[in-house]
Design a protein around this motif. Structure first.
Motif, mmCIF file in Angstrom:
data_model
loop_
_atom_site.group_PDB
_atom_site.id
_atom_site.type_symbol
_atom_site.label_atom_id
_atom_site.label_comp_id
_atom_site.label_asym_id
_atom_site.label_seq_id
_atom_site.Cartn_x
_atom_site.Cartn_y
_atom_site.Cartn_z
ATOM 1 N N LEU A 1 0.417 -1.184 -0.039
ATOM 2 C CA LEU A 1 -0.353 -0.083 -0.188
ATOM 3 C C LEU A 1 1.161 1.004 -0.393
ATOM 4 N N ARG A 2 2.022 1.403 0.905
ATOM 5 C CA ARG A 2 2.651 1.954 0.521
ATOM 6 C C ARG A 2 3.270 2.371 -0.312
ATOM 7 N N ASN A 3 4.209 1.716 -1.334
ATOM 8 C CA ASN A 3 4.450 1.681 -2.617
ATOM 9 C C ASN A 3 3.616 1.821 -3.391
ATOM 10 N N LEU A 4 2.584 1.789 -3.455
ATOM 11 C CA LEU A 4 1.146 1.324 -4.863
ATOM 12 C C LEU A 4 1.317 2.664 -5.433
ATOM 13 N N ARG A 5 1.519 4.204 -5.001
ATOM 14 C CA ARG A 5 1.685 5.407 -6.068
ATOM 15 C C ARG A 5 3.284 5.551 -6.047
ATOM 16 N N TYR B 1 -6.667 6.522 -8.447
ATOM 17 C CA TYR B 1 -7.104 5.653 -7.512
ATOM 18 C C TYR B 1 -6.495 4.044 -7.927
ATOM 19 N N LYS B 2 -6.295 3.132 -6.890
ATOM 20 C CA LYS B 2 -4.925 2.195 -7.738
ATOM 21 C C LYS B 2 -5.249 1.184 -6.441
ATOM 22 N N ILE B 3 -5.209 -0.131 -7.576
ATOM 23 C CA ILE B 3 -5.750 -1.261 -7.134
ATOM 24 C C ILE B 3 -4.342 -2.051 -6.824
#
Length: 95
Positions: free
Chosen positions: A32-36, A43-45
């Protein structure tokens, strides 16, 4: 396995459940921390790990941790109560 004094089979099983939950929680928090990327929005899944099986893998990991704690406590009311309340509170978000 020869367990130290005070660690019976139930404690070892509970410790294994707790540790698996911890690993799931740490892994999903990392994902989750490295999602963006920096500066990116939108929004990213999340993908990978337990996110392939449940939508809230970090919540699932935390529920597992508290269930392991309840097993380590040999089913003592405070441990079981906290595990149940955690599952009721964040469980719907984990699915």
């Amino acid at each position: 396995i020869i367990a130290p004094a005070g660690l019976d089979a139930m404690c070892l099983v509970g410790l294994a459940i707790w540790f698996m939950g911890l690993c799931i929680n740490v892994d999903s928090d990392w994902r989750l921390r490295n999602l963006r990327r920096s500066g990116e929005s939108g929004y990213k899944i999340p993908r990978g790990g337990m996110f392939e099986l449940v939508s809230g893998a970090n919540f699932f990991g935390e529920i597992m941790e508290w269930c392991g704690y309840a097993v380590i406590a040999h089913g003592a009311m405070p441990g079981v109560t906290f595990a149940i309340c955690t599952a009721c509170n964040i469980g719907p978000r984990a699915l």
